[in-house]
Design an enzyme around this catalytic site. Structure first.
Site, PDB file in Angstrom:
ATOM      1  N   ASP A 121      -7.421  -5.242  -7.967  1.00  0.00           N
ATOM      2  CA  ASP A 121      -6.865  -5.247  -6.611  1.00  0.00           C
ATOM      3  C   ASP A 121      -6.085  -6.524  -6.348  1.00  0.00           C
ATOM      4  OD1 ASP A 121      -6.257  -4.885  -3.966  1.00  0.00           O
ATOM      5  OD2 ASP A 121      -8.303  -5.145  -3.232  1.00  0.00           O
TER       6      ASP A 121
ATOM      7  N   ASP B 208      -0.047  -4.904  -2.862  1.00  0.00           N
ATOM      8  CA  ASP B 208      -1.451  -4.500  -2.806  1.00  0.00           C
ATOM      9  C   ASP B 208      -1.699  -3.291  -3.704  1.00  0.00           C
ATOM     10  OD1 ASP B 208      -4.077  -4.133  -2.111  1.00  0.00           O
ATOM     11  OD2 ASP B 208      -3.645  -3.161  -0.189  1.00  0.00           O
TER      12      ASP B 208
END
Length: 523
Positions: free
Chosen positions: A327, A106
């Site tokens: 992201d 992440d």
């Protein structure tokens, strides 16, 4: 994974031949080089190679510059397909004895956290067919709980909502509470313990390394994190704040302050993730926007089939309510609300005449028997610094179903209702190299087949490259081949000079000549 492929560099092979060849054989009249000496003391060939490598390291230590931080390699599993897995994850070992955890990759958050033994309502089984584990600091001989009075709690453990409360442990702990964009959340406390990882240095040596890092121990989760269908052990935040593992390892000199990934978009997924800079000549870079909590970059315009959308460029300027974020923890992609309808309308106006349009659950969809490349337009994103990102139809479409021989394709980008924030998730990031150069505050990318090997820089001068394709944490599969020609020549010449000195001490009949970089010893 590709099978293990260890190659003895040419310079070491030649050096070994010189070591094993008697001096008399080299200067014997009218003969060629001849290997007729037994290995010393019954030593095996591999042991001899190891001894030579150690000696070469000592020999070069005094004259070579200090080694750069090693490349840290993590395996990549999972895929970006929202109908199967919908996330990419890696494995990381924590504690002593080490315990392995599956954690989501992440780039949209900073903290590494894993589920702890006393987690309330956390899933115990996963639909991803991976074993779920729980971290228990009491079972690790090197674990250290961080209390509220610890200076680290007050200095840089400020990400998320810091909290201090008494738990089952005897002292108040430095805690956290994170909320993610999808509504899920986790809370717990901070732990300091050993992380185990694979590193590859400039001498192509793969080493099992360790470092002490701070990470989160989750004892409460909410939202999608509680669901068992895609449950994992935690989240590996690759953000740029001080508490990210990237920053912690970099500050300890264990890894460079740059990381890269290449996420495979095929059904089987996987890819490459390294703490190091993947080097490809076609990579373009754009600056990271400063003083932002995420990896923000300045999107300036969007073109569909080469035609710019009629949007005011100020729509994409970075602020607290708008901007563009990279992201990897987001499966799809989200376009700023004011840009969404113009984008969808431009795609619809550009599809081939054989495509039928329809709306499925509020999403714009299309029915066609043609391939996406034939039926749909290209899309280009333009960023600050004249950097562009060319997108194929599968970078903004997802397949919803099939009717006879025709497939139903829908716009995979979602409208980010009520906000001017654009988020580029895995749907866009897949099948591309992405480099997060934190030292120079820039992000780069290029299209790439992520099943292939990549070159990773191990030197700040960018003169040495590592073939890091299909590397695997845990020792099951490693490929490492470094281009070290200058070092090879140095070692080669040192051995030649040593033999020349030996020979001249025993006889005055030899003449040593060098011809075009090679050598011959003549009478």
């Amino acid at each position: 994974m590709r099978p293990l492929a260890v190659k003895l560099p040419l310079c070491w092979a030649v050096t070994l031949l010189l070591i094993l060849t008697p001096l008399s054989a080299m200067v014997d009249s009218g003969t060629v080089l001849k290997l007729d000496r037994l290995l010393p003391g019954g030593m095996g060939l591999e042991a001899l190679r190891a001894r030579d490598r150690a000696r070469h390291a000592r020999l070069l230590l005094g004259s070579s510059p200090p080694a750069a931080a090693s490349v840290v390699d993590f395996p990549v599993e999972g895929s970006g397909d929202p109908y199967t897995i919908g996330l990419y994850f890696t494995r990381i070992k924590l504690g002593n004895p080490p315990k392995e955890f599956y954690v989501q990759i992440d780039t949209g958050s900073d903290i590494l956290w894993v589920t702890c033994e006393a987690c309330n309502g956390c899933p115990t089984r996963s639909g991803l067919n991976i074993p779920l584990e729980f971290f228990d600091p009491r079972e690790s001989s090197t674990a250290s709980l961080i209390g509220c009075s610890d200076v680290r709690c007050g200095s840089f453990l400020q990400i998320g909502e810091k909290k201090c409360a008494t738990s089952d442990f005897p002292s108040p702990l430095c805690g956290y509470n994170f909320q993610y964009g999808d509504g899920s959340g986790t809370s717990g406390y901070y732990v300091s313990d050993t992380v185990h990882f694979a590193t590859i240095d400039g001498n192509e040596q793969v080493t099992n390394s360790t470092a002490t890092v701070i990470f989160g121990c989750s004892n409460l989760q909410s939202g999608d994190l509680m669901k068992s269908d895609r449950a994992i052990d935690g989240i590996f935040g690759f953000g740029q704040q001080e508490l990210s593992v990237v920053s912690q390892l970099s500050s300890q000199g264990m890894a460079p302050k740059v990381f890269s990934h290449c996420l495979k978009g095929s059904d089987d997924g996987g890819g490459i993730l390294v703490l190091g800079e993947i080097m490809e000549p076609s990579i373009v870079y754009t600056p990271i926007v400063q003083l932002q909590p995420h990896y923000n970059i300045n999107l300036t315009s969007i073109a569909v089939n080469g035609q710019p959308l009629p949007l005011d460029s100020s729509l994409f300027l970075t602020s607290s309510t708008q901007g563009t974020i990279i992201d990897s923890g987001t499966t799809l992609a989200y376009l700023a609300e004011q840009a969404y309808d113009p984008f969808v309308n431009a795609v619809t106006a550009s599809v081939s005449s054989s495509v039928n349009t329809l709306v499925v659950k509020g999403n714009q969809c299309y029915v066609t028997s043609s391939s996406p490349e034939e039926a749909f337009p290209s899309v280009t994103l333009y960023f600050e610094g004249s950097a562009s990102m060319a997108l194929k139809p599968l970078d903004y479409l997802i397949q919803e179903g099939q009717i006879d021989n025709a497939r139903i394709w829908c716009i995979g980008w979602q409208k980010n209702t009520g906000t001017g924030v654009t988020i580029l998730g895995d749907l866009v990031l897949k099948d591309k190299i992405f480099v997060y150069d934190l030292l120079n505050q820039r992000i780069g990318w290029t299209d790439y087949d992520c099943s292939l090997a990549v070159n990773v820089s191990t030197s700040s001068t960018k003169t040495e490259f590592l073939d890091a394709g299909q590397l695997s944490l845990g020792g099951s599969s490693h490929r490492a081949h470094l281009k070290l020609l200058p070092t090879c020549i140095a070692v080669f010449l040192v051995h030649i000079l040593l033999y020349a000195k030996q020979y001249l001490e025993h006889t005055q009949m030899a003449k040593l000549t060098y011809i075009g970089g090679s050598h011959s010893i003549l009478h």
